[in-house]
Each structure stands twice: as structure tokens, then as C-alpha cells.
Design a protein around this motif. Structure first.
Motif, PDB file in Angstrom:
ATOM      1  N   ARG A  39     -17.368 -18.363  45.864  1.00  0.00           N
ATOM      2  CA  ARG A  39     -17.584 -19.754  45.775  1.00  0.00           C
ATOM      3  C   ARG A  39     -17.432 -20.592  44.530  1.00  0.00           C
ATOM      4  O   ARG A  39     -16.969 -21.731  44.689  1.00  0.00           O
ATOM      5  N   ARG A  40     -17.433 -20.232  43.362  1.00  0.00           N
ATOM      6  CA  ARG A  40     -17.263 -20.779  42.167  1.00  0.00           C
ATOM      7  C   ARG A  40     -15.935 -20.630  41.828  1.00  0.00           C
ATOM      8  O   ARG A  40     -15.458 -20.898  40.653  1.00  0.00           O
ATOM      9  N   ASP A  41     -14.830 -20.222  42.571  1.00  0.00           N
ATOM     10  CA  ASP A  41     -13.653 -19.972  42.014  1.00  0.00           C
ATOM     11  C   ASP A  41     -13.527 -18.886  40.988  1.00  0.00           C
ATOM     12  O   ASP A  41     -12.766 -19.311  39.888  1.00  0.00           O
ATOM     13  N   LEU A  42     -14.287 -18.028  41.150  1.00  0.00           N
ATOM     14  CA  LEU A  42     -14.285 -16.978  39.758  1.00  0.00           C
ATOM     15  C   LEU A  42     -13.845 -15.664  40.283  1.00  0.00           C
ATOM     16  O   LEU A  42     -14.200 -14.483  39.714  1.00  0.00           O
ATOM     17  N   ASP A  43     -12.890 -15.562  41.182  1.00  0.00           N
ATOM     18  CA  ASP A  43     -12.134 -14.330  41.782  1.00  0.00           C
ATOM     19  C   ASP A  43     -11.474 -13.562  40.699  1.00  0.00           C
ATOM     20  O   ASP A  43     -11.251 -12.362  40.886  1.00  0.00           O
ATOM     21  N   HIS A  44     -11.285 -14.283  39.662  1.00  0.00           N
ATOM     22  CA  HIS A  44     -10.235 -13.478  38.362  1.00  0.00           C
ATOM     23  C   HIS A  44     -11.085 -12.681  37.715  1.00  0.00           C
ATOM     24  O   HIS A  44     -10.699 -11.865  37.058  1.00  0.00           O
ATOM     25  N   ILE A  45     -12.650 -12.768  37.702  1.00  0.00           N
ATOM     26  CA  ILE A  45     -13.295 -11.949  36.905  1.00  0.00           C
ATOM     27  C   ILE A  45     -13.616 -10.492  37.892  1.00  0.00           C
ATOM     28  O   ILE A  45     -13.918 -10.529  39.021  1.00  0.00           O
TER      29      ILE A  45
END
Length: 140
Positions: free
Chosen positions: A95-101
Motif C-alpha cells: 500500500r505504501r509502494d514499498l515492494d522493493h523492500i
């Protein structure tokens, strides 16, 4: 002020900096001896380690991951709530566009649940007795 000459490239500071990892205890799990051992081992291996402390909410962990600009998020769960808490955390990161983590999960994780967590988006699962070296190799 000094500017790089036109056409030259600035070095990528992140590529030379140690990888950043946030270690978190989510929910009402108050057992943190293992995560502290992992934190020290990762620090000794050259990682920049941030430990969130006990009893963190999903929102607080996602916000800390965002604020700290981490490469990895390690969640330690020993209370059996991994199939509830990890999917909620992955959803909040998305939801926070942190899929790269990259998200790794440690703790008491039945084998059948480990594959489910991977299928949901966790990058790795580590149970009791996993060596620090194994975790370091996975994260490197």
C-alpha cells in the motif's frame, strides 16, 4: 557549492554503503532474545541494523521501514501469529509502494507455512537454529 562536471556520473552512494535492515517484533510477541542475536550477527557482518523493539504494530513497522530507507525487513515471530501478521505487513508495505523492500521472516514457522509466506511475497523464512552465516549469505 561544488557540482560534478557536466557528463560525469556521481558514484552511487547506496552501492558502497552497507545494506540497511530493519528487524521487527510485530504484535504481542515478547520474546526477543533471538532477534537480538541476529541483529548483532548482521551488524558484525557489516549490515546497518535498526531494531524496532517489542510489540510493534504493522503500521509502525511499515513506517519505520519507509523512514529508515531499508533494503530488508526482518520480522521475528514466535507466537504463532505469522500467518496473520506477515500477510498484513506485506499488504501494508505494498500500500505504501514499498515492494522493493525484501521481507524475511524468522521464528517458529511450520514448514507448510513457510512456503505459503514465500508465495505471499516474503523472500525467505528462517527457523530456529539457522546460522547467522546462512542469513548473511541470503541477504548479500
Amino acid at each position: 557549492m561544488t557540482l560534478a562536471p557536466s557528463g560525469s556520473q556521481r558514484p552511487d552512494i547506496r552501492s558502497t554503503s552497507p545494506k540497511r535492515i530493519l528487524l521487527a517484533k510485530v504484535g504481542l510477541d515478547g520474546h526477543d532474545r533471538g532477534v537480538k542475536v541476529v541483529a548483532r550477527g548482521l551488524r558484525d557482518a557489516g549490515f546497518h541494523v535498526i531494531y524496532s523493539g517489542l510489540w510493534q504494530s504493522i503500521d509502525a513497522v511499515a513506517e519505520a521501514a519507509q523512514d529508515e530507507d531499508v533494503d530488508w525487513l526482518g520480522v521475528s515471530i514466535l507466537n504463532g501469529a505469522h500467518m496473520t501478521l506477515v500477510p498484513a505487513l506485506l499488504q501494508e508495505l505494498h500500500r505504501r509502494d514499498l515492494d522493493h523492500i525484501g521481507v524475511i521472516v524468522g521464528g517458529i514457522l511450520p514448514q507448510q507455512d513457510q512456503q505459503k509466506l514465500i508465495d505471499l511475497g516474503a523472500r525467505g523464512c528462517f527457523g530456529p537454529g539457522t546460522s547467522i552465516e546462512t542469513i548473511v549469505q541470503f541477504l548479500s
